[in-house]
Design a protein around this motif. Structure first.
Motif, PDB file in Angstrom:
ATOM      1  N   GLY A 101      45.896 -32.036  -7.363  1.00  0.00           N
ATOM      2  CA  GLY A 101      46.317 -33.381  -6.934  1.00  0.00           C
ATOM      3  C   GLY A 101      46.582 -34.311  -8.115  1.00  0.00           C
ATOM      4  N   GLN A 102      46.947 -33.717  -9.283  1.00  0.00           N
ATOM      5  CA  GLN A 102      47.194 -34.560 -10.468  1.00  0.00           C
ATOM      6  C   GLN A 102      48.399 -35.465 -10.230  1.00  0.00           C
ATOM      7  OE1 GLN A 102      46.591 -31.323 -10.727  1.00  0.00           O
ATOM      8  NE2 GLN A 102      45.479 -30.820 -12.598  1.00  0.00           N
ATOM      9  N   CYS A 103      48.224 -36.725 -10.535  1.00  0.00           N
ATOM     10  CA  CYS A 103      49.347 -37.662 -10.482  1.00  0.00           C
ATOM     11  C   CYS A 103      48.943 -38.899 -11.288  1.00  0.00           C
ATOM     12  CB  CYS A 103      49.679 -38.046  -9.039  1.00  0.00           C
ATOM     13  SG  CYS A 103      48.324 -38.770  -8.127  1.00  0.00           S
ATOM     14  N   ARG A 104      49.868 -39.823 -11.432  1.00  0.00           N
ATOM     15  CA  ARG A 104      49.539 -41.069 -12.119  1.00  0.00           C
ATOM     16  C   ARG A 104      50.129 -42.224 -11.346  1.00  0.00           C
ATOM     17  NH1 ARG A 104      53.143 -37.782 -14.476  1.00  0.00           N
ATOM     18  NH2 ARG A 104      55.135 -38.721 -15.043  1.00  0.00           N
ATOM     19  N   LEU A 105      49.425 -43.353 -11.370  1.00  0.00           N
ATOM     20  CA  LEU A 105      49.953 -44.559 -10.740  1.00  0.00           C
ATOM     21  C   LEU A 105      50.654 -45.316 -11.861  1.00  0.00           C
ATOM     22  CD1 LEU A 105      49.913 -46.168  -8.041  1.00  0.00           C
ATOM     23  CD2 LEU A 105      47.988 -47.444  -8.979  1.00  0.00           C
ATOM     24  N   SER A 106      51.974 -45.479 -11.693  1.00  0.00           N
ATOM     25  CA  SER A 106      52.753 -46.021 -12.811  1.00  0.00           C
ATOM     26  C   SER A 106      53.579 -47.224 -12.410  1.00  0.00           C
ATOM     27  CB  SER A 106      53.706 -44.949 -13.353  1.00  0.00           C
ATOM     28  OG  SER A 106      52.978 -43.939 -13.992  1.00  0.00           O
ATOM     29  N   LEU A 107      53.831 -48.051 -13.420  1.00  0.00           N
ATOM     30  CA  LEU A 107      54.747 -49.177 -13.272  1.00  0.00           C
ATOM     31  C   LEU A 107      56.144 -48.656 -13.598  1.00  0.00           C
ATOM     32  CD1 LEU A 107      55.353 -52.302 -13.247  1.00  0.00           C
ATOM     33  CD2 LEU A 107      54.803 -52.268 -15.688  1.00  0.00           C
ATOM     34  N   ALA A 108      57.111 -48.961 -12.718  1.00  0.00           N
ATOM     35  CA  ALA A 108      58.474 -48.481 -12.963  1.00  0.00           C
ATOM     36  C   ALA A 108      59.473 -49.572 -12.604  1.00  0.00           C
ATOM     37  CB  ALA A 108      58.742 -47.229 -12.128  1.00  0.00           C
ATOM     38  N   GLY A 109      60.639 -49.469 -13.219  1.00  0.00           N
ATOM     39  CA  GLY A 109      61.668 -50.476 -12.948  1.00  0.00           C
ATOM     40  C   GLY A 109      63.055 -49.892 -13.124  1.00  0.00           C
ATOM     41  N   PRO A 110      64.086 -50.638 -12.722  1.00  0.00           N
ATOM     42  CA  PRO A 110      65.458 -50.147 -12.788  1.00  0.00           C
ATOM     43  C   PRO A 110      65.848 -49.731 -14.199  1.00  0.00           C
ATOM     44  CG  PRO A 110      65.342 -52.231 -11.605  1.00  0.00           C
ATOM     45  CD  PRO A 110      63.994 -52.008 -12.193  1.00  0.00           C
ATOM     46  N   LYS A 111      66.616 -48.637 -14.272  1.00  0.00           N
ATOM     47  CA  LYS A 111      67.025 -48.080 -15.561  1.00  0.00           C
ATOM     48  C   LYS A 111      67.746 -49.100 -16.418  1.00  0.00           C
ATOM     49  CE  LYS A 111      67.307 -43.131 -14.725  1.00  0.00           C
ATOM     50  NZ  LYS A 111      66.283 -42.864 -15.750  1.00  0.00           N
ATOM     51  N   GLY A 173      58.126 -37.195 -11.611  1.00  0.00           N
ATOM     52  CA  GLY A 173      59.069 -38.242 -11.999  1.00  0.00           C
ATOM     53  C   GLY A 173      60.422 -38.086 -11.326  1.00  0.00           C
ATOM     54  N   SER A 174      60.587 -36.998 -10.512  1.00  0.00           N
ATOM     55  CA  SER A 174      61.921 -36.746  -9.928  1.00  0.00           C
ATOM     56  C   SER A 174      62.297 -37.801  -8.888  1.00  0.00           C
ATOM     57  CB  SER A 174      61.986 -35.346  -9.324  1.00  0.00           C
ATOM     58  OG  SER A 174      60.977 -35.205  -8.366  1.00  0.00           O
ATOM     59  N   THR A 175      61.320 -38.337  -8.150  1.00  0.00           N
ATOM     60  CA  THR A 175      61.634 -39.381  -7.141  1.00  0.00           C
ATOM     61  C   THR A 175      62.106 -40.649  -7.846  1.00  0.00           C
ATOM     62  OG1 THR A 175      59.872 -38.448  -5.810  1.00  0.00           O
ATOM     63  CG2 THR A 175      60.731 -40.567  -5.094  1.00  0.00           C
ATOM     64  N   LEU A 176      61.458 -40.988  -8.969  1.00  0.00           N
ATOM     65  CA  LEU A 176      61.889 -42.177  -9.736  1.00  0.00           C
ATOM     66  C   LEU A 176      63.320 -41.970 -10.218  1.00  0.00           C
ATOM     67  CD1 LEU A 176      58.841 -43.114 -12.006  1.00  0.00           C
ATOM     68  CD2 LEU A 176      59.503 -44.091  -9.813  1.00  0.00           C
ATOM     69  N   GLU A 177      63.548 -40.799 -10.776  1.00  0.00           N
ATOM     70  CA  GLU A 177      64.872 -40.463 -11.320  1.00  0.00           C
ATOM     71  C   GLU A 177      65.943 -40.580 -10.224  1.00  0.00           C
ATOM     72  OE1 GLU A 177      65.005 -39.859 -14.582  1.00  0.00           O
ATOM     73  OE2 GLU A 177      67.200 -39.736 -14.414  1.00  0.00           O
ATOM     74  N   ALA A 178      65.634 -40.029  -9.042  1.00  0.00           N
ATOM     75  CA  ALA A 178      66.603 -40.054  -7.933  1.00  0.00           C
ATOM     76  C   ALA A 178      66.917 -41.485  -7.500  1.00  0.00           C
ATOM     77  CB  ALA A 178      66.059 -39.247  -6.760  1.00  0.00           C
ATOM     78  N   ASN A 179      65.983 -42.400  -7.743  1.00  0.00           N
ATOM     79  CA  ASN A 179      66.199 -43.800  -7.345  1.00  0.00           C
ATOM     80  C   ASN A 179      66.573 -44.689  -8.535  1.00  0.00           C
ATOM     81  OD1 ASN A 179      65.487 -44.178  -4.316  1.00  0.00           O
ATOM     82  ND2 ASN A 179      63.984 -42.717  -5.121  1.00  0.00           N
ATOM     83  N   LYS A 180      66.977 -44.055  -9.624  1.00  0.00           N
ATOM     84  CA  LYS A 180      67.441 -44.764 -10.831  1.00  0.00           C
ATOM     85  C   LYS A 180      66.381 -45.728 -11.384  1.00  0.00           C
ATOM     86  CE  LYS A 180      72.382 -44.491  -9.719  1.00  0.00           C
ATOM     87  NZ  LYS A 180      72.326 -43.752  -8.473  1.00  0.00           N
ATOM     88  N   LEU A 181      65.146 -45.202 -11.417  1.00  0.00           N
ATOM     89  CA  LEU A 181      64.044 -46.006 -11.965  1.00  0.00           C
ATOM     90  C   LEU A 181      63.467 -45.290 -13.181  1.00  0.00           C
ATOM     91  CD1 LEU A 181      62.215 -46.766  -8.591  1.00  0.00           C
ATOM     92  CD2 LEU A 181      63.582 -48.391  -9.910  1.00  0.00           C
ATOM     93  N   ASP A 182      62.964 -46.070 -14.130  1.00  0.00           N
ATOM     94  CA  ASP A 182      62.278 -45.508 -15.296  1.00  0.00           C
ATOM     95  C   ASP A 182      60.786 -45.800 -15.193  1.00  0.00           C
ATOM     96  OD1 ASP A 182      64.249 -44.275 -16.733  1.00  0.00           O
ATOM     97  OD2 ASP A 182      64.788 -46.095 -17.872  1.00  0.00           O
ATOM     98  N   GLU A 183      59.970 -44.849 -15.664  1.00  0.00           N
ATOM     99  CA  GLU A 183      58.518 -45.061 -15.686  1.00  0.00           C
ATOM    100  C   GLU A 183      58.192 -45.850 -16.951  1.00  0.00           C
ATOM    101  OE1 GLU A 183      56.459 -41.356 -15.383  1.00  0.00           O
ATOM    102  OE2 GLU A 183      54.479 -42.302 -15.444  1.00  0.00           O
TER     103      GLU A 183
END
Ligand code: ATP
Length: 298
Positions: A101-111, A173-183
């Motif tokens: 269940g490894q994951c991280r809670l991250s701040l992300a924003g538009p590329k 990180g693939s969901t962020l990438e698909a939504n044009k967001l950067d971590e």
């Protein structure tokens, strides 16, 4: 007297939680409503619950143990601070980290936004399913933001104009990438863990828990461990042992028809990589076999 463990009913942690308990030798009969699993061979039952409800059930005394992500525990522990009357955090004791269940809670924003530091986010709107952890993060940074809670699909919030940035769980990180967001920043690293409330168990339940923990440690340790068998020159045994990760005392056996080579068997308690095998070969080892270890009891 029966011990009750809450695990996620369906989702990312459910199969792995069940699998881990099965590996500890626990067998279950699932009830018709399928929210309850009766422990057949030990008095340890399972409650199948929604992830977010597990910390509440533990503190309410409905179950004795729970398997949940550290992210959920942290969010719940901050509930009284941000939504309650009390300033004290809720607290659960973490008994073991379970390695899935490894994951991280991250701040992300538009590329297209250039991220320099958290201060530049002053006054912005942040969408998240983890409002307490997010508020705590920005409070510690001394940055004022407006937190909007969403139950899911957080990553589409900036695109829809509901929020400027997001705080969400990331694994690949693939969901962020698909939504044009950067971590931009990691707020919390998380993995599944076994928790119990801070209040002590009665002696019978504690004895059962100790037995379960001993088995769990055996399974967790066995996951990392490998049984290595190889042939080595007699006068290189120490050098070869030094190259085996996490080995103290190997078993050394004679080899039929050979005076100068022996068989070395050892349990490596750390991961064995190809690099280790290549170094062993360079040090004179041959016929190297690496086998999985199923169970261990120290
Ligand atoms: P429930 O319906 O039980 O409340 P959920 O929708 O909150 O479940 P899942 O998506 O099944 O939860 O995730 C459960 C846990 O898995 C998370 O709380 C987290 O600890 C872990 N996890 C690991 N990787 C991810 C990820 N990429 N996204 C979300 N959760 C992840």
């Amino acid at each position: 007297m029966r011990l009750k463990i809450a695990i996620q009913k369906s989702g990312r942690l459910s199969d792995k939680s069940l699998d881990l308990l099965n590996k500890c030798g626990l067998e279950y009969t699932r009830s018709k409503n399928s929210l309850f699993c009766y422990g057949r061979n030990l008095p340890i039952d399972l409650l199948l619950m929604r992830n977010d409800d597990i910390p509440k059930l533990l503190l309410g005394g409905v179950c004795d143990l729970g398997i949940v992500g550290e992210n959920i525990e942290t969010e719940y522990s901050l509930e009284p601070v941000y939504n309650g009357e009390e300033a004290e955090r809720h607290s659960l004791s973490k008994l073991r980290s379970l390695g899935f269940g490894q994951c991280r809670l991250s701040l992300a924003g538009p590329k297209e936004t250039e991220f320099r530091n958290v201060e530049q986010l002053e006054g912005s709107r942040i969408a998240t399913s983890y409002p307490n952890t997010t508020r705590e993060f920005f409070k510690r940074q001394g940055v004022g933001v407006k937190v909007t809670e969403l139950a899911g699909s957080v990553e589409i919030a900036p695109g829809l104009g509901i929020a400027d940035y997001i705080v969400d769980l990331v694994s690949t990180g693939s969901t962020l990438e698909a939504n044009k967001l950067d971590e931009w920043a990691v707020i919390l690293e998380s993995r599944a863990a076994l928790y119990q409330p801070n209040s002590p168990l009665n002696s019978e339940k504690q004895a059962l828990l100790d037995r379960l923990l001993q088995r769990l440690d055996g399974v967790l340790q066995a996951r990392e461990s490998k049984y290595v068998m190889l042939h080595a020159p007699k006068d290189h045994i120490q050098a070869i042992t030094d190259l085996l990760p996490g080995v103290d005392t190997p078993t050394v056996l004679p080899l039929q028809g050979s005076d100068d080579r022996v068989a070395v068997h050892a349990v490596c308690t750390e991961s064995v990589f190809w690099e280790h095998l290549e170094s062993l070969k360079e040090a004179g080892a041959s016929s190297i076999l690496v086998l999985p270890v199923e169970k261990m009891l120290a």
